[in-house]
Every structure is written in structure tokens, then in C-alpha cells.
Design a protein around this motif. Structure first.
Motif, PDB file in Angstrom:
ATOM      1  N   ILE A   1      12.532  -4.366   5.196  1.00  0.00           N
ATOM      2  CA  ILE A   1      13.906  -3.937   4.864  1.00  0.00           C
ATOM      3  C   ILE A   1      14.722  -5.108   4.332  1.00  0.00           C
ATOM      4  CG2 ILE A   1      14.033  -1.923   6.378  1.00  0.00           C
ATOM      5  CD1 ILE A   1      15.348  -3.729   8.477  1.00  0.00           C
ATOM      6  N   ASP A   2      14.021  -6.075   3.758  1.00  0.00           N
ATOM      7  CA  ASP A   2      14.703  -7.245   3.232  1.00  0.00           C
ATOM      8  C   ASP A   2      15.116  -7.080   1.765  1.00  0.00           C
ATOM      9  OD1 ASP A   2      12.103  -7.230   2.356  1.00  0.00           O
ATOM     10  OD2 ASP A   2      11.645  -9.280   2.958  1.00  0.00           O
ATOM     11  N   GLY A   3      14.837  -5.920   1.205  1.00  0.00           N
ATOM     12  CA  GLY A   3      15.249  -5.648  -0.172  1.00  0.00           C
ATOM     13  C   GLY A   3      16.503  -4.804  -0.190  1.00  0.00           C
ATOM     14  N   SER A   4      16.671  -4.071  -1.261  1.00  0.00           N
ATOM     15  CA  SER A   4      17.867  -3.229  -1.379  1.00  0.00           C
ATOM     16  C   SER A   4      17.547  -1.758  -1.197  1.00  0.00           C
ATOM     17  CB  SER A   4      18.530  -3.455  -2.743  1.00  0.00           C
ATOM     18  OG  SER A   4      17.615  -3.096  -3.777  1.00  0.00           O
ATOM     19  N   SER A   5      16.249  -1.434  -1.099  1.00  0.00           N
ATOM     20  CA  SER A   5      15.887  -0.036  -0.885  1.00  0.00           C
ATOM     21  C   SER A   5      14.456   0.064  -0.354  1.00  0.00           C
ATOM     22  CB  SER A   5      16.020   0.763  -2.182  1.00  0.00           C
ATOM     23  OG  SER A   5      15.037   0.343  -3.111  1.00  0.00           O
ATOM     24  N   VAL A   6      14.179   1.218   0.200  1.00  0.00           N
ATOM     25  CA  VAL A   6      12.819   1.561   0.627  1.00  0.00           C
ATOM     26  C   VAL A   6      12.533   2.926   0.023  1.00  0.00           C
ATOM     27  CG1 VAL A   6      11.336   2.159   2.590  1.00  0.00           C
ATOM     28  CG2 VAL A   6      12.927   0.246   2.787  1.00  0.00           C
ATOM     29  N   ASP A   7      11.465   3.005  -0.754  1.00  0.00           N
ATOM     30  CA  ASP A   7      11.094   4.281  -1.352  1.00  0.00           C
ATOM     31  C   ASP A   7       9.672   4.660  -0.932  1.00  0.00           C
ATOM     32  OD1 ASP A   7       9.452   2.620  -2.878  1.00  0.00           O
ATOM     33  OD2 ASP A   7      10.614   2.857  -4.705  1.00  0.00           O
ATOM     34  N   SER A   8       9.231   5.809  -1.377  1.00  0.00           N
ATOM     35  CA  SER A   8       7.906   6.312  -1.010  1.00  0.00           C
ATOM     36  C   SER A   8       6.794   5.352  -1.418  1.00  0.00           C
ATOM     37  CB  SER A   8       7.649   7.675  -1.659  1.00  0.00           C
ATOM     38  OG  SER A   8       8.567   8.607  -1.163  1.00  0.00           O
ATOM     39  N   GLN A   9       6.931   4.720  -2.571  1.00  0.00           N
ATOM     40  CA  GLN A   9       5.905   3.784  -3.050  1.00  0.00           C
ATOM     41  C   GLN A   9       5.780   2.591  -2.095  1.00  0.00           C
ATOM     42  OE1 GLN A   9       6.470   2.393  -7.063  1.00  0.00           O
ATOM     43  NE2 GLN A   9       4.699   1.049  -6.982  1.00  0.00           N
ATOM     44  N   LEU A  10       6.909   2.021  -1.682  1.00  0.00           N
ATOM     45  CA  LEU A  10       6.879   0.899  -0.747  1.00  0.00           C
ATOM     46  C   LEU A  10       6.275   1.331   0.593  1.00  0.00           C
ATOM     47  CD1 LEU A  10       7.583  -2.039  -0.016  1.00  0.00           C
ATOM     48  CD2 LEU A  10       9.840  -1.214   0.670  1.00  0.00           C
ATOM     49  N   ILE A  11       6.594   2.534   1.023  1.00  0.00           N
ATOM     50  CA  ILE A  11       6.044   3.050   2.277  1.00  0.00           C
ATOM     51  C   ILE A  11       4.532   3.204   2.164  1.00  0.00           C
ATOM     52  CG2 ILE A  11       5.996   5.065   3.822  1.00  0.00           C
ATOM     53  CD1 ILE A  11       9.068   5.298   3.191  1.00  0.00           C
ATOM     54  N   GLU A  12       4.053   3.744   1.054  1.00  0.00           N
ATOM     55  CA  GLU A  12       2.609   3.894   0.849  1.00  0.00           C
ATOM     56  C   GLU A  12       1.907   2.537   0.822  1.00  0.00           C
ATOM     57  OE1 GLU A  12       2.320   6.372  -2.630  1.00  0.00           O
ATOM     58  OE2 GLU A  12       3.069   8.126  -1.535  1.00  0.00           O
ATOM     59  N   GLN A  13       2.527   1.549   0.180  1.00  0.00           N
ATOM     60  CA  GLN A  13       1.954   0.197   0.160  1.00  0.00           C
ATOM     61  C   GLN A  13       1.901  -0.395   1.570  1.00  0.00           C
ATOM     62  OE1 GLN A  13       4.587  -1.821  -2.533  1.00  0.00           O
ATOM     63  NE2 GLN A  13       3.605  -0.987  -4.373  1.00  0.00           N
ATOM     64  N   THR A  14       2.946  -0.161   2.339  1.00  0.00           N
ATOM     65  CA  THR A  14       2.991  -0.656   3.716  1.00  0.00           C
ATOM     66  C   THR A  14       1.912   0.008   4.554  1.00  0.00           C
ATOM     67  OG1 THR A  14       5.375  -1.062   3.529  1.00  0.00           O
ATOM     68  CG2 THR A  14       4.455  -0.942   5.757  1.00  0.00           C
ATOM     69  N   ILE A  15       1.720   1.305   4.367  1.00  0.00           N
ATOM     70  CA  ILE A  15       0.674   2.032   5.094  1.00  0.00           C
ATOM     71  C   ILE A  15      -0.701   1.449   4.768  1.00  0.00           C
ATOM     72  CG2 ILE A  15      -0.526   4.262   5.293  1.00  0.00           C
ATOM     73  CD1 ILE A  15       2.307   5.567   4.943  1.00  0.00           C
ATOM     74  N   GLU A  16      -0.963   1.206   3.485  1.00  0.00           N
ATOM     75  CA  GLU A  16      -2.244   0.622   3.070  1.00  0.00           C
ATOM     76  C   GLU A  16      -2.452  -0.759   3.707  1.00  0.00           C
ATOM     77  OE1 GLU A  16      -2.527   0.640  -1.217  1.00  0.00           O
ATOM     78  OE2 GLU A  16      -2.028   2.782  -1.287  1.00  0.00           O
ATOM     79  N   ARG A  17      -1.388  -1.558   3.729  1.00  0.00           N
ATOM     80  CA  ARG A  17      -1.474  -2.896   4.338  1.00  0.00           C
ATOM     81  C   ARG A  17      -1.763  -2.782   5.833  1.00  0.00           C
ATOM     82  NH1 ARG A  17       2.307  -5.894   6.855  1.00  0.00           N
ATOM     83  NH2 ARG A  17       4.032  -4.602   6.162  1.00  0.00           N
ATOM     84  N   LEU A  18      -1.117  -1.842   6.510  1.00  0.00           N
ATOM     85  CA  LEU A  18      -1.322  -1.673   7.950  1.00  0.00           C
ATOM     86  C   LEU A  18      -2.729  -1.172   8.277  1.00  0.00           C
ATOM     87  CD1 LEU A  18       2.142  -0.154   8.950  1.00  0.00           C
ATOM     88  CD2 LEU A  18       1.341  -2.507   9.280  1.00  0.00           C
ATOM     89  N   ILE A  19      -3.295  -0.373   7.376  1.00  0.00           N
ATOM     90  CA  ILE A  19      -4.685   0.077   7.554  1.00  0.00           C
ATOM     91  C   ILE A  19      -5.630  -1.121   7.404  1.00  0.00           C
ATOM     92  CG2 ILE A  19      -6.549   1.465   6.561  1.00  0.00           C
ATOM     93  CD1 ILE A  19      -4.375   3.584   5.889  1.00  0.00           C
ATOM     94  N   LYS A  20      -5.399  -1.938   6.393  1.00  0.00           N
ATOM     95  CA  LYS A  20      -6.237  -3.123   6.178  1.00  0.00           C
ATOM     96  C   LYS A  20      -6.167  -4.089   7.353  1.00  0.00           C
ATOM     97  CE  LYS A  20      -6.171  -3.034   1.168  1.00  0.00           C
ATOM     98  NZ  LYS A  20      -5.562  -3.585  -0.037  1.00  0.00           N
TER      99      LYS A  20
END
Length: 182
Positions: A6-25
């Protein structure tokens, strides 16, 4: 929500999907758990008042574990009865000696604060809920009543631990995207 940047100016679905992929890895999230996450539903939170506040907060703390000693006599009577019904204690009303003993005890409350942040000098407590908002069960009003005691208790714990007043409390229901200020 704990791991979303949440250090940017927004959170969108794409950022959430990237975060999910990172958490799986990183093996923080299992693939079958990730499949249950709806990125659009999570992204919707950031369009609410508390969601927007996180981006301009002076600081944000997430998933804060705590243990707090609450004098039982300061607990609502209904809560004591509920606790007794769910334990070995039977029939508080029928045994006044037991009730007096319980009311002189300390109740240890253990919890995890979903999110605590400071914005514009105010301390804000935020709790996420995944309950279904069902109209035939009283809808948002009943769910808010159900969780009011929890947030009041968490707020009291924060105030006693930090020595600072909680200025606002929010409940956020992912089902329907409801942000409720208490």
C-alpha cells in the motif's frame, strides 16, 4: 490484505494478482487457497473511505497479535453468559456464588488486530470481515451489532497498551463492499 503493498497511490486487481503469485512462490499462500481469492472484491476495498485513507496514512500496522486482561465484571453480562454456555461453567444465573467468582476474575482476551493506522493525527482501527451479508438474517445491521463488542474491546486494548485513544473504528465486509464506521 496483510501482504498487499500500500505504498503506492492505488491497489488494483492486477497488483493483487501479482501479490498472490508472489505469495504462492514464497509458499505463504497455497494455490488452492489463492483460487478462492477474488481480486476485484479485494480491490473494491481501496475505493472506500478507509481504503483510501491507507494511502495517506502516516503509518500502517497489520496483523498485530495481542493479549489483554479484561476484568470480568466489566464485560457485558450477555457476553459472560455466552462464555459460560460455551464452557464447563453451567447456568450462571442459578449459581450466584459462581457468578460472583467469575465477575472477580480477569478474562484474558487474545486477538489479532487486522489493521491499525494513523491518518491526520487520528488513530484508526480497521477490521475485515468475510461474513455473508444476508438480509434474512438482519443484513448489515445485525452483523455490525455482532462485531461491535469485538471492536470496542480491541479499541480498549489498544488504548490501554499504547496509552492513546482510538479515534475511529471501521468494519469492512467484503461481501457487498460495505465499510461501516462504528
Amino acid at each position: 490484505m496483510q501482504h498487499l503493498p500500500i505504498d503506492g497511490s492505488s491497489v488494483d486487481s492486477q497488483l493483487i494478482e501479482q501479490t498472490i503469485e508472489r505469495l504462492i512462490k514464497l509458499q505463504i499462500l497455497l494455490p488452492h487457497h489463492a483460487a478462492a481469492i477474488e481480486p476485484e472484491e479485494l480491490a473494491g476495498f481501496f475505493n472506500t473511505e478507509p481504503g483510501k485513507e491507507l494511502f495517506c496514512a502516516a503509518w500502517v500496522k497489520r496483523e498485530i497479535p495481542f493479549v489483554y486482561g479484561l476484568p470480568a465484571h466489566q464485560s457485558p453480562v450477555e457476553w459472560l453468559h455466552e462464555q459460560a454456555a460455551n464452557s464447563d461453567m453451567q447456568m450462571l444465573n442459578e449459581d450466584s456464588k459462581m457468578q460472583a467468582t467469575i465477575e472477580n476474575e480477569t478474562v484474558l482476551v487474545q486477538g489479532i488486530i487486522d489493521c491499525l493506522y494513523e491518518v491526520d493525527g487520528e488513530l484508526v482501527l480497521l477490521d475485515y470481515k468475510t461474513d455473508r451479508v444476508l438480509e434474512h438474517r438482519g443484513g448489515l445491521d445485525e452483523l455490525t451489532k455482532k462485531y461491535r463488542f469485538q471492536l470496542d474491546l480491541y479499541g480498549r486494548a489498544i488504548e490501554d497498551i499504547l496509552g492513546r485513544k482510538v479515534d475511529r473504528k471501521w468494519l469492512y465486509f467484503f461481501d457487498g463492499g460495505h465499510a461501516v464506521k462504528l
